[in-house]
Design a protein around this motif. Structure first.
Motif, PDB file in Angstrom:
ATOM      1  N   LEU A 227       0.649  -1.216   0.131  1.00 29.61           N
ATOM      2  CA  LEU A 227      -0.063   0.097  -0.040  1.00 29.61           C
ATOM      3  C   LEU A 227       0.806   1.354  -0.120  1.00 29.61           C
ATOM      4  CD1 LEU A 227      -2.489  -1.263   2.629  1.00 29.61           C
ATOM      5  CD2 LEU A 227      -3.131  -1.330   0.278  1.00 29.61           C
ATOM      6  N   GLU A 228       2.238   1.243   0.266  1.00 32.18           N
ATOM      7  CA  GLU A 228       3.043   2.323   0.281  1.00 32.18           C
ATOM      8  C   GLU A 228       4.384   2.158  -0.254  1.00 32.18           C
ATOM      9  OE1 GLU A 228       3.220   3.600   4.421  1.00 32.18           O
ATOM     10  OE2 GLU A 228       3.656   1.682   5.042  1.00 32.18           O
ATOM     11  N   VAL A 229       4.786   3.169  -0.983  1.00 33.75           N
ATOM     12  CA  VAL A 229       6.088   3.103  -1.558  1.00 33.75           C
ATOM     13  C   VAL A 229       6.745   4.328  -1.501  1.00 33.75           C
ATOM     14  CG1 VAL A 229       5.597   1.430  -3.243  1.00 33.75           C
ATOM     15  CG2 VAL A 229       5.306   3.659  -3.955  1.00 33.75           C
ATOM     16  N   SER A 230       8.188   4.412  -1.627  1.00 31.89           N
ATOM     17  CA  SER A 230       8.991   5.569  -1.841  1.00 31.89           C
ATOM     18  C   SER A 230       9.763   5.154  -3.324  1.00 31.89           C
ATOM     19  CB  SER A 230      10.110   5.900  -0.822  1.00 31.89           C
ATOM     20  OG  SER A 230      11.063   4.794  -0.629  1.00 31.89           O
ATOM     21  N   GLY A 231      10.068   5.857  -4.133  1.00 36.80           N
ATOM     22  CA  GLY A 231      10.748   5.948  -5.222  1.00 36.80           C
ATOM     23  C   GLY A 231      10.845   7.053  -6.238  1.00 36.80           C
ATOM     24  N   ARG A 232      11.080   6.917  -7.538  1.00 42.70           N
ATOM     25  CA  ARG A 232      11.209   8.086  -8.245  1.00 42.70           C
ATOM     26  C   ARG A 232      10.303   7.731  -9.495  1.00 42.70           C
ATOM     27  NH1 ARG A 232      16.395   6.649  -7.110  1.00 42.70           N
ATOM     28  NH2 ARG A 232      17.553   8.532  -6.103  1.00 42.70           N
ATOM     29  N   ILE A 233       9.524   8.859  -9.886  1.00 45.47           N
ATOM     30  CA  ILE A 233       8.381   8.594 -10.760  1.00 45.47           C
ATOM     31  C   ILE A 233       8.922   8.334 -12.239  1.00 45.47           C
ATOM     32  CG2 ILE A 233       6.873  10.203 -12.253  1.00 45.47           C
ATOM     33  CD1 ILE A 233       6.325  11.789  -9.509  1.00 45.47           C
ATOM     34  N   ARG A 234       8.389   7.324 -12.846  1.00 51.39           N
ATOM     35  CA  ARG A 234       8.817   6.681 -14.097  1.00 51.39           C
ATOM     36  C   ARG A 234       8.221   7.344 -15.330  1.00 51.39           C
ATOM     37  NH1 ARG A 234      10.879   1.567 -15.262  1.00 51.39           N
ATOM     38  NH2 ARG A 234      10.274   0.815 -17.356  1.00 51.39           N
ATOM     39  N   ALA A 235       6.758   7.744 -15.004  1.00 45.44           N
ATOM     40  CA  ALA A 235       6.008   8.140 -16.280  1.00 45.44           C
ATOM     41  C   ALA A 235       4.921   8.675 -15.591  1.00 45.44           C
ATOM     42  CB  ALA A 235       5.430   7.009 -17.196  1.00 45.44           C
ATOM     43  N   VAL A 236       4.148   9.851 -16.261  1.00 43.89           N
ATOM     44  CA  VAL A 236       3.063  10.494 -15.785  1.00 43.89           C
ATOM     45  C   VAL A 236       2.044  10.301 -17.049  1.00 43.89           C
ATOM     46  CG1 VAL A 236       4.396  12.083 -14.305  1.00 43.89           C
ATOM     47  CG2 VAL A 236       3.457  12.601 -16.782  1.00 43.89           C
ATOM     48  N   GLY A 237       0.680   9.915 -16.279  1.00 39.16           N
ATOM     49  CA  GLY A 237      -0.377   9.883 -17.294  1.00 39.16           C
ATOM     50  C   GLY A 237      -1.173  11.173 -17.505  1.00 39.16           C
ATOM     51  N   PRO A 238      -2.127  10.989 -18.557  1.00 37.60           N
ATOM     52  CA  PRO A 238      -2.800  12.210 -18.978  1.00 37.60           C
ATOM     53  C   PRO A 238      -3.252  12.998 -17.645  1.00 37.60           C
ATOM     54  CG  PRO A 238      -3.272  10.425 -20.463  1.00 37.60           C
ATOM     55  CD  PRO A 238      -2.376   9.885 -19.104  1.00 37.60           C
ATOM     56  N   ASP A 239      -3.313  14.284 -17.968  1.00 38.53           N
ATOM     57  CA  ASP A 239      -3.951  15.166 -17.048  1.00 38.53           C
ATOM     58  C   ASP A 239      -3.287  15.420 -15.906  1.00 38.53           C
ATOM     59  OD1 ASP A 239      -6.245  15.102 -18.630  1.00 38.53           O
ATOM     60  OD2 ASP A 239      -7.217  13.758 -17.556  1.00 38.53           O
TER      61      ASP A 239
ATOM     62  N   VAL B 181       9.409  10.809  -4.470  1.00 35.37           N
ATOM     63  CA  VAL B 181       8.168  10.678  -4.002  1.00 35.37           C
ATOM     64  C   VAL B 181       7.712   9.779  -2.781  1.00 35.37           C
ATOM     65  CG1 VAL B 181       7.106  11.888  -5.999  1.00 35.37           C
ATOM     66  CG2 VAL B 181       6.967   9.519  -5.841  1.00 35.37           C
ATOM     67  N   ALA B 182       6.837   9.695  -2.248  1.00 32.04           N
ATOM     68  CA  ALA B 182       6.352   8.671  -1.328  1.00 32.04           C
ATOM     69  C   ALA B 182       4.821   8.614  -1.910  1.00 32.04           C
ATOM     70  CB  ALA B 182       6.178   9.048   0.175  1.00 32.04           C
TER      71      ALA B 182
ATOM     72  N   PRO C 119       5.434  14.499  -3.066  1.00 30.89           N
ATOM     73  CA  PRO C 119       6.797  14.675  -3.262  1.00 30.89           C
ATOM     74  C   PRO C 119       7.653  14.983  -1.760  1.00 30.89           C
ATOM     75  CG  PRO C 119       5.587  16.243  -4.460  1.00 30.89           C
ATOM     76  CD  PRO C 119       4.701  15.342  -3.629  1.00 30.89           C
ATOM     77  N   LEU C 120       8.708  14.213  -1.789  1.00 28.77           N
ATOM     78  CA  LEU C 120       9.461  13.932  -0.254  1.00 28.77           C
ATOM     79  C   LEU C 120       9.854  15.386   0.006  1.00 28.77           C
ATOM     80  CD1 LEU C 120      11.448  10.738  -0.646  1.00 28.77           C
ATOM     81  CD2 LEU C 120       9.356  11.058   0.429  1.00 28.77           C
ATOM     82  N   PRO C 121       9.658  15.916   1.500  1.00 29.72           N
ATOM     83  CA  PRO C 121      10.178  16.984   2.012  1.00 29.72           C
ATOM     84  C   PRO C 121      11.880  17.017   1.697  1.00 29.72           C
ATOM     85  CG  PRO C 121       8.734  16.349   3.374  1.00 29.72           C
ATOM     86  CD  PRO C 121       9.035  15.262   2.399  1.00 29.72           C
ATOM     87  N   ASP C 122      12.389  18.291   1.455  1.00 26.33           N
ATOM     88  CA  ASP C 122      13.922  18.389   1.726  1.00 26.33           C
ATOM     89  C   ASP C 122      14.481  17.715   2.998  1.00 26.33           C
ATOM     90  OD1 ASP C 122      13.905  19.982  -0.596  1.00 26.33           O
ATOM     91  OD2 ASP C 122      13.921  21.730   0.395  1.00 26.33           O
ATOM     92  N   GLY C 123      15.445  16.860   2.900  1.00 29.67           N
ATOM     93  CA  GLY C 123      16.093  16.252   4.171  1.00 29.67           C
ATOM     94  C   GLY C 123      15.490  14.780   4.203  1.00 29.67           C
ATOM     95  N   VAL C 124      14.503  14.533   3.674  1.00 31.58           N
ATOM     96  CA  VAL C 124      13.933  13.200   3.752  1.00 31.58           C
ATOM     97  C   VAL C 124      14.116  12.163   2.457  1.00 31.58           C
ATOM     98  CG1 VAL C 124      11.557  11.920   4.256  1.00 31.58           C
ATOM     99  CG2 VAL C 124      11.855  14.330   5.421  1.00 31.58           C
ATOM    100  N   GLY C 125      14.715  11.291   2.875  1.00 35.00           N
ATOM    101  CA  GLY C 125      15.410  10.488   2.015  1.00 35.00           C
ATOM    102  C   GLY C 125      14.381   9.149   1.639  1.00 35.00           C
ATOM    103  N   LEU C 126      14.527   8.404   0.640  1.00 38.38           N
ATOM    104  CA  LEU C 126      13.950   7.321   0.257  1.00 38.38           C
ATOM    105  C   LEU C 126      13.499   6.341   1.214  1.00 38.38           C
ATOM    106  CD1 LEU C 126      15.283   6.979  -3.481  1.00 38.38           C
ATOM    107  CD2 LEU C 126      13.162   7.985  -3.018  1.00 38.38           C
ATOM    108  N   ARG C 127      14.485   6.082   1.844  1.00 38.23           N
ATOM    109  CA  ARG C 127      14.194   5.010   2.757  1.00 38.23           C
ATOM    110  C   ARG C 127      13.207   5.504   3.852  1.00 38.23           C
ATOM    111  NH1 ARG C 127      17.036   2.644   7.592  1.00 38.23           N
ATOM    112  NH2 ARG C 127      16.930   0.381   7.402  1.00 38.23           N
ATOM    113  N   THR C 128      13.481   6.480   4.397  1.00 38.31           N
ATOM    114  CA  THR C 128      12.606   7.380   5.308  1.00 38.31           C
ATOM    115  C   THR C 128      11.201   7.394   4.699  1.00 38.31           C
ATOM    116  OG1 THR C 128      14.369   8.221   6.723  1.00 38.31           O
ATOM    117  CG2 THR C 128      11.982   9.230   6.866  1.00 38.31           C
TER     118      THR C 128
END
Length: 330
Positions: free
Chosen positions: A62-74, A84-85, A106-115
């Motif tokens: 139900l929850e992830v962190s990572g990098r956006i790969r692609a964005v859909g329409p709209d 992002v988380a 979007p992850l706040p500044d200072g918050v990494g992917l693991r957190t």
């Protein structure tokens, strides 16, 4: 890509690593290259009893962190490559997952992917329980069930930051009590709690009780309330029959019972969820709250993570490590 799915309900052994097609985002969605996936009790209930599973086979998570790969329409406010988380509707135990843009943060500044992977369900849930539904006021007393779990760890700290007069927790074993006491709790009860709460509060009871367990624990929490106290139910980990409560229990001392579900809110009021999430994430960014990752597993070891959480011996947050890179912040 890799994904972990189950084709039948059962124990952790039904989880299997399979090869799957990479999902593409539809309108209002983004796809995410997953770095870390959070493990939640809802994942165990999905695997064992079909909680929120629309069909089999099913990829939980139900929850992830990572990098956006692609964005859909709209989708206009998120970009490819952004860290992002995200809160998903399942499918997070995979190399790539899809999420509605309204539940991608979007992850706040200072918050990494693991957190970041610890945040999407736990932080908004804890914040919403205390502030949005529980309406905590400075000086009030709080009782938290499952105080050593992910949500419980955050609730102790948030309640203290909100000026609670005393924060009480309930856990199932003594080692968990030691952990909870290090994360904002004044006193932690092991097992039984109703009489203990009354003793700790000189017979008064608590102003706010928060319960993810249900069943007899729900009734014990209700019995632990002070006059005009509030109880918020946010789960049924016991799998007991749904609770009912009415005028005979509530009216004599003016009690209030409410409910909260982060997954329900994501489906019915995503704008409200974004407000709660932004405030909750800020509590991590400014150091008000920390959520320790107490165990980390590779994606292929998801069954081991489920076994640990199912043993009820885990504390804090469990993660699956899906992919990392040199660009990942700590």
């Amino acid at each position: 890509m890799r994904a972990v799915e189950f084709q039948e309900y059962g124990g952790p052994e039904v989880l299997r690593v399979v090869e799957a097609e990479v999902p593409e985002p539809g309108p209002g969605q983004v796809s995410i290259d997953v770095a870390y996936t959070g493990v939640n009790f809802a994942d165990l209930k999905a695997r064992s009893e079909g909680y929120r599973v629309p069909r089999l086979p099913y990829v939980p998570g139900l929850e992830v962190s990572g990098r956006i790969r692609a964005v859909g329409p709209d989708v206009t406010d998120l970009r490819v490559g952004q860290e992002v988380a995200a809160l998903t509707e399942g499918g997070a135990y995979a190399d790539v997952t899809v999420a509605a843009a309204v539940t991608v943060f979007p992850l706040p500044d200072g918050v990494g992917l693991r957190t970041g992977a610890t945040l999407p369900t736990v932080l908004p849930t804890a914040y919403g329980l205390l502030h949005t539904v529980g309406r905590i006021q400075p000086g009030e007393t709080v009782l938290v069930q499952s105080a050593a779990g992910g949500v419980g760890t955050v609730l102790g700290q948030l309640a203290r930051a909100a000026g609670a007069g005393a924060v009480y927790g309930v856990v199932s074993a003594a080692p968990k009590a030691e952990y909870a006491l290090a994360h904002g709790y004044d006193q932690v009860f092991v097992g039984s709690f109703t009489d203990e709460v009354r003793a700790a509060t000189a017979g008064r009871g608590v102003d706010l009780a928060l319960d993810p367990v249900g069943g007899e624990t729900f009734r014990g929490s209700l019995a632990s309330l002070a006059t005009f106290g509030r109880l918020v139910s946010f789960g049924n980990a016991s799998s007991a029959e749904p609770w009912t409560v009415g005028q005979p229990e509530l009216n004599p001392t003016g009690l209030t019972v409410g409910g909260f579900s982060i997954l329900g809110l994501a489906g019915t009021a995503p704008a409200a969820l974004r407000v709660i999430a932004s405030r909750a994430f800020q509590a991590v960014a400014d150091g008000t709250v920390t959520l320790p990752v107490t165990a980390e597993f590779g994606l292929e070891a998801a069954a081991e993570a489920h076994a640990l959480m199912g043993s009820r011996s885990s504390t804090g947050k469990l993660l699956l490590r899906v992919a990392t890179s040199d660009r990942s912040r700590p």
